[in-house]
Write a protein that holds these residues in place. Sequence first.
Motif, PDB file in Angstrom:
ATOM      1  N   ALA A   1       0.837  -1.205   0.000  1.00  0.00           N
ATOM      2  CA  ALA A   1       0.000   0.000   0.000  1.00  0.00           C
ATOM      3  C   ALA A   1       0.870   1.253   0.000  1.00  0.00           C
ATOM      4  O   ALA A   1       0.620   2.202  -0.751  1.00  0.00           O
ATOM      5  CB  ALA A   1      -0.922   0.002   1.214  1.00  0.00           C
ATOM      6  N   ARG A   2       1.913   1.264   0.848  1.00  0.00           N
ATOM      7  CA  ARG A   2       2.798   2.433   0.895  1.00  0.00           C
ATOM      8  C   ARG A   2       3.529   2.611  -0.431  1.00  0.00           C
ATOM      9  O   ARG A   2       3.737   3.739  -0.898  1.00  0.00           O
ATOM     10  CB  ARG A   2       3.794   2.277   2.049  1.00  0.00           C
ATOM     11  N   LYS A   3       3.903   1.519  -1.043  1.00  0.00           N
ATOM     12  CA  LYS A   3       4.583   1.571  -2.344  1.00  0.00           C
ATOM     13  C   LYS A   3       3.658   2.183  -3.392  1.00  0.00           C
ATOM     14  O   LYS A   3       4.078   3.035  -4.183  1.00  0.00           O
ATOM     15  CB  LYS A   3       5.009   0.158  -2.762  1.00  0.00           C
ATOM     16  N   ALA A   4       2.386   1.754  -3.388  1.00  0.00           N
ATOM     17  CA  ALA A   4       1.428   2.295  -4.348  1.00  0.00           C
ATOM     18  C   ALA A   4       1.162   3.776  -4.070  1.00  0.00           C
ATOM     19  O   ALA A   4       1.006   4.577  -5.003  1.00  0.00           O
ATOM     20  CB  ALA A   4       0.121   1.501  -4.285  1.00  0.00           C
ATOM     21  N   VAL A   5       1.107   4.149  -2.811  1.00  0.00           N
ATOM     22  CA  VAL A   5       0.885   5.554  -2.462  1.00  0.00           C
ATOM     23  C   VAL A   5       2.034   6.402  -2.982  1.00  0.00           C
ATOM     24  O   VAL A   5       1.823   7.505  -3.530  1.00  0.00           O
ATOM     25  CB  VAL A   5       0.727   5.718  -0.938  1.00  0.00           C
ATOM     26  N   ARG A   6       3.276   5.927  -2.816  1.00  0.00           N
ATOM     27  CA  ARG A   6       4.421   6.684  -3.312  1.00  0.00           C
ATOM     28  C   ARG A   6       4.349   6.853  -4.827  1.00  0.00           C
ATOM     29  O   ARG A   6       4.620   7.936  -5.359  1.00  0.00           O
ATOM     30  CB  ARG A   6       5.727   5.988  -2.903  1.00  0.00           C
TER      31      ARG A   6
ATOM     32  N   HIS B   1      -4.955  -2.904  -1.049  1.00  0.00           N
ATOM     33  CA  HIS B   1      -4.061  -3.606  -0.129  1.00  0.00           C
ATOM     34  C   HIS B   1      -4.377  -3.257   1.317  1.00  0.00           C
ATOM     35  O   HIS B   1      -4.268  -4.115   2.203  1.00  0.00           O
ATOM     36  CB  HIS B   1      -2.596  -3.248  -0.431  1.00  0.00           C
ATOM     37  N   ASP B   2      -4.744  -2.007   1.569  1.00  0.00           N
ATOM     38  CA  ASP B   2      -4.978  -1.545   2.939  1.00  0.00           C
ATOM     39  C   ASP B   2      -6.122  -0.527   2.922  1.00  0.00           C
ATOM     40  O   ASP B   2      -5.902   0.655   2.646  1.00  0.00           O
ATOM     41  CB  ASP B   2      -3.710  -0.934   3.524  1.00  0.00           C
ATOM     42  N   ALA B   3      -7.314  -0.985   3.206  1.00  0.00           N
ATOM     43  CA  ALA B   3      -8.492  -0.123   3.153  1.00  0.00           C
ATOM     44  C   ALA B   3      -8.471   0.972   4.197  1.00  0.00           C
ATOM     45  O   ALA B   3      -9.229   1.944   4.106  1.00  0.00           O
ATOM     46  CB  ALA B   3      -9.765  -0.971   3.319  1.00  0.00           C
ATOM     47  N   SER B   4      -7.602   0.855   5.204  1.00  0.00           N
ATOM     48  CA  SER B   4      -7.539   1.846   6.266  1.00  0.00           C
ATOM     49  C   SER B   4      -6.445   2.888   6.022  1.00  0.00           C
ATOM     50  O   SER B   4      -6.141   3.675   6.923  1.00  0.00           O
ATOM     51  CB  SER B   4      -7.300   1.168   7.616  1.00  0.00           C
ATOM     52  N   SER B   5      -5.857   2.893   4.843  1.00  0.00           N
ATOM     53  CA  SER B   5      -4.791   3.848   4.545  1.00  0.00           C
ATOM     54  C   SER B   5      -5.381   5.256   4.415  1.00  0.00           C
ATOM     55  O   SER B   5      -6.075   5.573   3.437  1.00  0.00           O
ATOM     56  CB  SER B   5      -4.076   3.457   3.251  1.00  0.00           C
TER      57      SER B   5
END
Length: 259
Positions: free
Chosen positions: A23-28, A52-56
Amino acid sequence: MKKTLLTILFITFALGLSAQKEARKAVRSGNKAYKEQLYGTAQGEYEKALGHDASSKEASYNLANTYYKQQRWDDALKEYDHYLTLEKDNPEKMSAAWSNVGNTYLKKKANEKSQAQAMQNQGQQPQQGGQQTDHLKLSMEAYKNALRLNPTDDETRYNLAVVQKMIQDRQNEDQNQNQDKQQDQDKQDKQDQQDKQQDPKQDKKDQQQDENQMSQDNMQQILQAIEQDEKATQERVQQRKAAEQKQKNENNRRQNKDW
């Protein structure tokens, strides 16, 4: 048994960490595309991150921003609302989200106005069905929520003042229109009253015409009755004359016979 449970917990934890990492990778990747104004690409990355992470929180907030940049106002509002269900700890970030909600409603209002103007330019009437959403008031309430969370946000305070002025101008315009309508109604009522005052004369004239017509009909009936009486009288007179003539002739015959 305990070993199996620990193994399951470890695997679950590891999968969770892996999902958060992805999720962090996709956000970046989404942030990079966003800075390059590749909003469609950024949207896809943020959606992948939420998968990947619905709570992001970051993915949700930034996804809402990409919808906003693409003028997908309803999707933006929905995602800002989702973000506000996730963020409960940072007042400044919550305030920023509410401020963006206010901006989105303001954009929706401007878009409605542009569409209505375009339809009028084409000689079409804007569709009016049901109760219309008051986007100005929704924008105002969103700005107020933002300022409650962050009273030092001067930009939001300015936007709030602008929206409040727009609402006041609209109310004044509506009031003027209502006054114009009332004046038109007063003129119509006055005209109706004048017509009503003239109506009794017309009614009286009509009544006189009706009475004259009734008198004419009655007179005709009377004349017909008189005519019938005259005919009957003439017939009786003729019958009486005929009877007298017959009697006279009979008397003459008797006298001639006596001679």
